[in-house]
Design a protein around this motif. Structure first.
Motif, PDB file in Angstrom:
ATOM      1  N   ILE B 223       0.841  -1.210   0.000  1.00  0.00           N
ATOM      2  CA  ILE B 223       0.000   0.000   0.000  1.00  0.00           C
ATOM      3  C   ILE B 223       0.871   1.253   0.000  1.00  0.00           C
ATOM      4  CG2 ILE B 223      -1.726   1.316   1.276  1.00  0.00           C
ATOM      5  CD1 ILE B 223      -3.006  -1.303   2.080  1.00  0.00           C
ATOM      6  N   PRO B 224       1.814   1.405   0.930  1.00  0.00           N
ATOM      7  CA  PRO B 224       2.685   2.586   0.825  1.00  0.00           C
ATOM      8  C   PRO B 224       3.440   2.637  -0.496  1.00  0.00           C
ATOM      9  CG  PRO B 224       3.415   1.117   2.590  1.00  0.00           C
ATOM     10  CD  PRO B 224       2.107   0.623   2.143  1.00  0.00           C
ATOM     11  N   GLN B 225       3.830   1.467  -0.967  1.00  0.00           N
ATOM     12  CA  GLN B 225       4.582   1.440  -2.212  1.00  0.00           C
ATOM     13  C   GLN B 225       3.741   1.983  -3.373  1.00  0.00           C
ATOM     14  OE1 GLN B 225       6.226  -2.464  -2.441  1.00  0.00           O
ATOM     15  NE2 GLN B 225       7.229  -2.032  -4.395  1.00  0.00           N
ATOM     16  N   THR B 226       2.469   1.562  -3.427  1.00  0.00           N
ATOM     17  CA  THR B 226       1.625   2.061  -4.520  1.00  0.00           C
ATOM     18  C   THR B 226       1.352   3.548  -4.348  1.00  0.00           C
ATOM     19  OG1 THR B 226      -0.168   1.078  -3.257  1.00  0.00           O
ATOM     20  CG2 THR B 226       0.363   0.044  -5.335  1.00  0.00           C
ATOM     21  N   ILE B 274       3.561  10.267   7.234  1.00  0.00           N
ATOM     22  CA  ILE B 274       2.815   9.663   8.348  1.00  0.00           C
ATOM     23  C   ILE B 274       2.094   8.397   7.872  1.00  0.00           C
ATOM     24  CG2 ILE B 274       0.845   9.985   9.900  1.00  0.00           C
ATOM     25  CD1 ILE B 274       1.690  12.913  10.122  1.00  0.00           C
ATOM     26  N   ILE B 275       1.430   8.496   6.719  1.00  0.00           N
ATOM     27  CA  ILE B 275       0.696   7.329   6.206  1.00  0.00           C
ATOM     28  C   ILE B 275       1.642   6.160   5.981  1.00  0.00           C
ATOM     29  CG2 ILE B 275      -0.621   6.420   4.249  1.00  0.00           C
ATOM     30  CD1 ILE B 275      -1.796   9.195   3.878  1.00  0.00           C
ATOM     31  N   VAL B 276       2.745   6.442   5.299  1.00  0.00           N
ATOM     32  CA  VAL B 276       3.677   5.361   4.957  1.00  0.00           C
ATOM     33  C   VAL B 276       4.287   4.747   6.201  1.00  0.00           C
ATOM     34  CG1 VAL B 276       5.845   4.861   3.797  1.00  0.00           C
ATOM     35  CG2 VAL B 276       4.149   6.278   2.670  1.00  0.00           C
ATOM     36  N   ILE B 277       4.680   5.599   7.152  1.00  0.00           N
ATOM     37  CA  ILE B 277       5.302   5.056   8.376  1.00  0.00           C
ATOM     38  C   ILE B 277       4.304   4.197   9.143  1.00  0.00           C
ATOM     39  CG2 ILE B 277       6.200   5.688  10.645  1.00  0.00           C
ATOM     40  CD1 ILE B 277       7.545   8.093   9.280  1.00  0.00           C
ATOM     41  N   CYS B 278       3.070   4.699   9.273  1.00  0.00           N
ATOM     42  CA  CYS B 278       2.057   3.920  10.004  1.00  0.00           C
ATOM     43  C   CYS B 278       1.850   2.558   9.340  1.00  0.00           C
ATOM     44  CB  CYS B 278       0.726   4.670  10.034  1.00  0.00           C
ATOM     45  SG  CYS B 278       0.721   6.005  11.235  1.00  0.00           S
ATOM     46  N   LEU B 279       1.715   2.568   8.025  1.00  0.00           N
ATOM     47  CA  LEU B 279       1.473   1.306   7.334  1.00  0.00           C
ATOM     48  C   LEU B 279       2.655   0.349   7.488  1.00  0.00           C
ATOM     49  CD1 LEU B 279      -0.322   2.515   4.100  1.00  0.00           C
ATOM     50  CD2 LEU B 279      -1.239   0.971   5.824  1.00  0.00           C
ATOM     51  N   ASN B 280       3.843   0.885   7.455  1.00  0.00           N
ATOM     52  CA  ASN B 280       5.015   0.023   7.627  1.00  0.00           C
ATOM     53  C   ASN B 280       5.062  -0.579   9.015  1.00  0.00           C
ATOM     54  OD1 ASN B 280       6.244  -0.058   5.118  1.00  0.00           O
ATOM     55  ND2 ASN B 280       7.197   1.929   5.414  1.00  0.00           N
ATOM     56  N   ILE B 281       4.713   0.239  10.020  1.00  0.00           N
ATOM     57  CA  ILE B 281       4.685  -0.309  11.387  1.00  0.00           C
ATOM     58  C   ILE B 281       3.644  -1.414  11.483  1.00  0.00           C
ATOM     59  CG2 ILE B 281       4.097   0.221  13.784  1.00  0.00           C
ATOM     60  CD1 ILE B 281       5.329   2.972  13.366  1.00  0.00           C
ATOM     61  N   LEU B 282       2.478  -1.181  10.870  1.00  0.00           N
ATOM     62  CA  LEU B 282       1.435  -2.211  10.894  1.00  0.00           C
ATOM     63  C   LEU B 282       1.939  -3.484  10.224  1.00  0.00           C
ATOM     64  CD1 LEU B 282      -1.927  -0.396  10.120  1.00  0.00           C
ATOM     65  CD2 LEU B 282      -0.941  -1.070  12.290  1.00  0.00           C
ATOM     66  N   GLY B 283       2.593  -3.313   9.077  1.00  0.00           N
ATOM     67  CA  GLY B 283       3.097  -4.489   8.353  1.00  0.00           C
ATOM     68  C   GLY B 283       4.079  -5.266   9.191  1.00  0.00           C
ATOM     69  N   GLU B 284       4.983  -4.534   9.827  1.00  0.00           N
ATOM     70  CA  GLU B 284       5.986  -5.208  10.636  1.00  0.00           C
ATOM     71  C   GLU B 284       5.348  -5.914  11.817  1.00  0.00           C
ATOM     72  OE1 GLU B 284       9.775  -2.899  11.713  1.00  0.00           O
ATOM     73  OE2 GLU B 284       9.623  -3.287   9.565  1.00  0.00           O
ATOM     74  N   GLY B 285       4.383  -5.212  12.456  1.00  0.00           N
ATOM     75  CA  GLY B 285       3.678  -5.808  13.592  1.00  0.00           C
ATOM     76  C   GLY B 285       2.953  -7.074  13.171  1.00  0.00           C
ATOM     77  N   LEU B 286       2.308  -7.012  12.003  1.00  0.00           N
ATOM     78  CA  LEU B 286       1.596  -8.183  11.493  1.00  0.00           C
ATOM     79  C   LEU B 286       2.555  -9.337  11.271  1.00  0.00           C
ATOM     80  CD1 LEU B 286      -0.982  -7.185   8.760  1.00  0.00           C
ATOM     81  CD2 LEU B 286      -1.340  -8.616  10.760  1.00  0.00           C
ATOM     82  N   ARG B 287       3.697  -9.012  10.685  1.00  0.00           N
ATOM     83  CA  ARG B 287       4.661 -10.079  10.402  1.00  0.00           C
ATOM     84  C   ARG B 287       5.083 -10.752  11.696  1.00  0.00           C
ATOM     85  NH1 ARG B 287       9.883  -7.852   8.406  1.00  0.00           N
ATOM     86  NH2 ARG B 287      10.142  -7.742  10.654  1.00  0.00           N
ATOM     87  N   ASP B 288       5.409  -9.941  12.708  1.00  0.00           N
ATOM     88  CA  ASP B 288       5.803 -10.535  13.986  1.00  0.00           C
ATOM     89  C   ASP B 288       4.684 -11.391  14.555  1.00  0.00           C
ATOM     90  OD1 ASP B 288       8.094  -9.213  13.674  1.00  0.00           O
ATOM     91  OD2 ASP B 288       7.730  -7.676  15.193  1.00  0.00           O
ATOM     92  N   ALA B 289       3.462 -10.862  14.481  1.00  0.00           N
ATOM     93  CA  ALA B 289       2.330 -11.565  15.099  1.00  0.00           C
ATOM     94  C   ALA B 289       2.047 -12.877  14.377  1.00  0.00           C
ATOM     95  CB  ALA B 289       1.095 -10.686  15.074  1.00  0.00           C
TER      96      ALA B 289
END
Lengths: 324, 296, 322
Positions: B223-226, B274-289
């Protein structure tokens, strides 16, 4: 009457399928013939690499033999109409070695058990389906409360019960069990063995029981086929195989099982010679030649075929009935 | 077998699926919670702020052309050199960017997952041919591809969805195919096959649910990439067209007036960050989870 | 009798997202010198964790207690001191030989690495020693074997290489964790025989961790049965099989298929082993025990001597002042 028979099955794995060519590996199963009698248990015994699992997959219709044929009630399972193939699939079910791996982690128990019904009994009403599911759960000793749970919340033994419930829900004629207890805790193994015996008695299905554990096989099976490096070396009624084995490999195998008893009664017949790492490359001779204690020069000439050496007893050794 | 009491399930974890377990681990993290709140707030303002505002995002304020951020005049982010309120334009741009990000990713996930799962499950020649097609598409230069599309289909916002989706799905298809190749070795697939479940049902019921984990993680990264890709296209003048705007367009315009009106770059760029950073944090959190199963 | 390893009040805890798991609970264990001791238990009984945690090889979050090895308390040692003891005085043989060998190094290089890590020898001396070791684990033609890579050897041969590497430094104690479980029956016999040979020729103390009572009968001098992180029975092998004292040992024996058994002789143990995520009150085997009494769910039984050379933790036997 035999519900299933395999005639001179010859199987071979194709490794690494590529777009342009197929790489061929070693022969996996050669000249395997089996008969499964209705309501009886046939055990296939062998060590790793003996081809027993490959043969089982072929019996299940998952791997087409290169040569030979597999019959379910006189119908060649690889050469039937799609409709009849579907019927055969509903009549043959399988239980796997690793119970947790054989259950989809994303599905709960109810969904797992409903799958065979949705595939083969799609005309059932929902209430009938629920009834069948709860019957099956009951038969394997789980409770209705377990239906909502997911596989990872169960122990290994319980997962195997779920897998068995899935296998028996269609009331199959044949249940193929591939090492059903070897991944389980010792104290739970006997539960699963007893469960299989009870279900067999109740439902009258035939079992194909694949195992490396000879003591388990002796307990479960009516007849035994001993496999080594893709060949069946000895075949016959269980009591004959264990009381008077007619192939050196069977003898060595039985002698090698450590018995929980003290003082240890060492079998005078000795034990297997060390696998010294000299792989005898012998294309013609008996496949057990390099480890056989009874070998003679004549054994280097050809692989003896599986031949009768008594009533319901076959051995692939030229010295069958003459072994001391 | 009735006489054998099977031990009772350990209380709370009784009927929890792996998804629910992962979700619990996911929302336990403070950084994840903060990102969700920030992103949620941003989306909420972007989608409702513009609608309830008295002004339209391309209304011109003749008395306030190119003024800096000021609360008295009601232009929080200032105005641009056409006298349009930058706050409204940033909100509108964020809305378009997020929409593009989500839709393009959804399109690419849908195509990529179906394509990859089929290639992976059937394997062999099917897989070979399908993946060579992906390779060929990969080799096509992206900009060339977009220009080609523009020429044939004219400029429109749907085209951007399509163009971005058409590029992103290639990577997803590769990831999914790899996953499918692993999953099809599992015993539960053999079990389903031996039961006689038809191939496409196996793909739908057994393969796809089990490979969604990595796909979802990848999607939060796409999503951030697009969004950035869209900004890039708009920057080149190939993307969203005036008077419609997106964060990319705003950044592109702002960068040309960096010295005289820096706020025109800073606010849209800040929002994008802000959007990109938030999405990246979510992605990383998801990966860990999702993949910390060994800590179960 | 002299001990090689004396464990007192060992507790091993693991932290997981579902809370704490008490893998080993208040365990006392005496490993006699120059003997083979079998430790029997199911998966999750703590049999492996007991030994891994002592030598700093476990992922445990907390290890407490005392373990006297050769006069020193292992649990009070620093990491570097433990490192010195591992490989020199003590060595391990694990279940899966393939994962214990580096697939990209030939066998010779791996053995030499082990030799040179602890002994100051010249290269030719080390090679000579390696060849001798390989001969002692019944690998004919050691020179050829040393040039091979692990995948070129069979499972049994790989495990023999592992055993050879385990005896490089003439350790005082070898811990063999299910050394034959991953192997075929016919190969199992040769590895067991090899372990016996090594025990006899080097008079090494050996701990054999296994779930197979047959292996214990064949090889061990002493037996320790573990259940739910605790020891339930300790016995001398010559009496163990004829005189099972703890109900769990009895039930285990009755649930293992044997050759001289028919289907009616097989008695499964009902239920499942407990999950150790909470404190267990009383005897951990009580919910599955055929002889369960009121006291069993209230009070934890302590290990007492129930017959000469046999100790058990069960309320069936009068709990004296031991």
């Amino acid at each position: 009457m035999s519900v299933l028979s395999a005639n001179e099955v010859f199987l071979r794995y194709d490794s690494a399928p590529s777009m342009f060519k197929k790489v061929q590996l070693d022969d996996v199963v050669m000249h395997a013939s089996l008969r499964v009698e209705a309501g009886k248990t046939l055990a296939i015994v062998g060590e790793s690499g003996s081809g027993k699992t490959t043969l089982a997959r072929s019996i299940m219709g998952l791997l087409k033999p290169r040569r030979g044929s597999i019959f379910f009630e006189n119908e060649n399972i690889y050469n039937v109409s799609p409709l009849f193939k579907k019927y055969i699939q509903s009549q043959m079910q399988m239980v796997f070695q690793d119970p947790l791996a054989s259950l989809n982690p994303m599905m709960n128990v109810r969904e797992i058990l409903e799958e065979p019904l949705l595939t083969h009994r799609y005309l059932l009403k929902e209430s009938e389906r629920n009834q069948k599911v709860s019957d099956a759960v009951d038969k394997v000793g789980l409770t209705a409360a377990d239906l909502q749970r997911y596989p990872h919340t169960f122990s290994g033994g319980q997962c195997q019960r779920i897998a068995i419930a899935r296998a028996i829900i269609l009331e199959p004629k044949i249940l193929v069990c591939d090492e059903p207890v070897s991944a389980l805790d010792v104290s739970v193994q006997a539960q699963i063995l007893k469960l299989l015996l009870e279900l067999q008695q109740q439902m009258g299905m035939a079992l194909v029981f694949i195992s490396h554990n000879l003591a388990v096989v002796k307990l479960m099976a009516h007849s035994v086929s001993v496999m080594y490096k893709g060949r069946i070396l000895e075949q016959g009624d269980t009591d004959k195989i264990f009381s008077a084995p007619q192939h050196p490999y069977t003898r060595d195998l039985i002698a090698a099982v450590p018995v929980p008893m003290y003082p240890v009664v060492h079998n005078n017949k000795g034990r297997l010679p060390f696998d010294v790492g000299l792989q005898v490359v012998c294309t013609n001779g008996c496949i057990y030649l390099d480890r056989c204690r009874y070998r003679k020069n004549v054994c280097q000439l050809s692989q003896p075929p599986l031949e009768d050496c008594g009533a319901n007893h076959k051995s692939a050794c030229i010295f069958a009935n003459k072994l001391l | 077998m009735k006489d054998i009491p099977l031990s009772a399930p350990t209380s709370a974890s009784a009927s929890v699926s792996l998804w629910q377990l992962s979700l619990r681990r996911f929302i336990k993290k403070p950084s994840v919670m903060i990102s969700i709140v920030v992103l949620g707030l941003l989306v909420f303002i972007a989608f409702f702020g513009v609608t309830i505002s008295a002004y339209h995002f391309d209304d011109v304020f003749w008395d306030a052309i190119t003024i800096g951020p000021s609360f008295e005049k009601g232009h929080f982010f200032g105005t641009d050199n056409n006298g349009r309120d930058l706050f409204l334009r940033v909100l509108m741009g964020a809305r378009i960017s997020i929409l593009i990000g989500i839709f393009a990713s959804a399109v690419s996930v849908f195509i990529g997952v179906s394509y990859g799962a089929i290639a992976g499950y059937f394997g062999g020649r099917v897989d070979g041919i399908m993946m060579r097609i992906v390779d060929i598409l990969y080799a096509m230069p992206f900009i060339f591809f977009v220009i080609l599309l523009m020429v044939f289909m004219g400029k429109s916002i749907y085209l951007i969805f399509f163009a971005l989706g058409a590029v992103e799905w290639l990577t997803i298809a590769r990831i999914v195919r790899g996953q499918a190749l692993t999953i099809k070795q599992k015993d539960y697939i053999t079990a389903a096959r031996s039961i006689g479940v038809p191939p496409f049902t196996i793909i739908r019921r057994h393969i796809i649910p089990n490979l969604l984990g990595p796909v979802i993680v990848y999607m939060t990264m796409t999503i951030p990439q697009t969004i950035i890709l869209e900004s890039f296209l708009s920057f080149l003048g190939l993307g969203v067209q005036e008077p419609m705007t997106s964060l990319g367009v705003l950044i592109s315009d702002g960068s040309q007036q960096l010295t005289e009106a820096p706020w025109l770059l800073l606010f849209p760029a800040g929002t994008l960050c802000i959007i990109v950073i938030c999405l990246n944090i979510l992605g990383e959190g998801l990966r860990d989870a999702l993949f910390d199963q060994h800590l179960k | 009798m002299e001990s090689i390893l004396n464990i007192q009040d060992l507790n091993v805890h693991f932290r997981t997202t579902n809370g704490q798991i008490q893998a080993v609970r208040r365990l006392n264990l005496f490993i006699p010198k120059n003997k083979i001791t079998g430790v029997v238990g199911e998966s999750g009984s703590g049999k492996t964790q007991t030994f891994l945690s002592l030598f700093g090889l476990s992922q445990a979050s907390q290890v407490s207690g005392k373990a006297e090895f050769n006069g020193v308390d292992l649990l009070s040692l620093s990491k570097s001191e433990l490192n010195k003891i591992r490989g020199r005085d003590i060595s391990f043989v694990f279940q899966d030989p393939m994962s214990a060998l580096n697939p990209y190094m030939n066998v010779g290089a791996q053995i030499l690495e082990t030799i040179l890590a602890h002994q100051s020898l010249s290269k030719p001396q080390a090679v000579h020693l390696a060849e001798e070791l390989l001969l002692s684990v019944k690998m004919n033609d050691p020179r050829a074997v040393m040039k091979k890579y692990p995948h070129q050897l069979s499972g049994g041969q790989q495990q023999r290489i592992i055993v050879a590497m385990a005896i490089v430094n003439e350790p005082k104690l070898i811990i063999a964790d299910e050394p034959t479980t991953a192997l075929d029956v016919s190969i199992q016999a040769e590895i067991l025989e090899l372990i016996q040979d090594i025990h006899k020729s080097h008079s090494t103390s050996i701990v054999l961790i296994t779930h197979d009572l047959g292996v214990v009968a064949q090889l061990c001098d002493y037996v320790t049965v573990m259940y739910a992180g605790q020891i339930v029975e300790q016995s001398i092998t010559s009496q163990f099989f004829s005189n099972l004292k703890h109900p769990y040992s009895q039930a285990l024996m009755a649930s293992v298929p044997k050759f001289d058994m028919n289907q009616d002789d097989l008695f499964p143990i009902p239920g499942q082993p407990p999950v150790l995520d909470h404190e267990i009150k009383g005897c951990p085997f009580a919910p599955r025990c055929p002889h369960v009494m009121a006291v069993c769910t209230v009070k934890e039984p302590s290990m007492i001597s129930v017959a000469p050379n046999i100790m058990a933790a069960c309320h069936l036997y009068p709990q004296g002042a031991s």
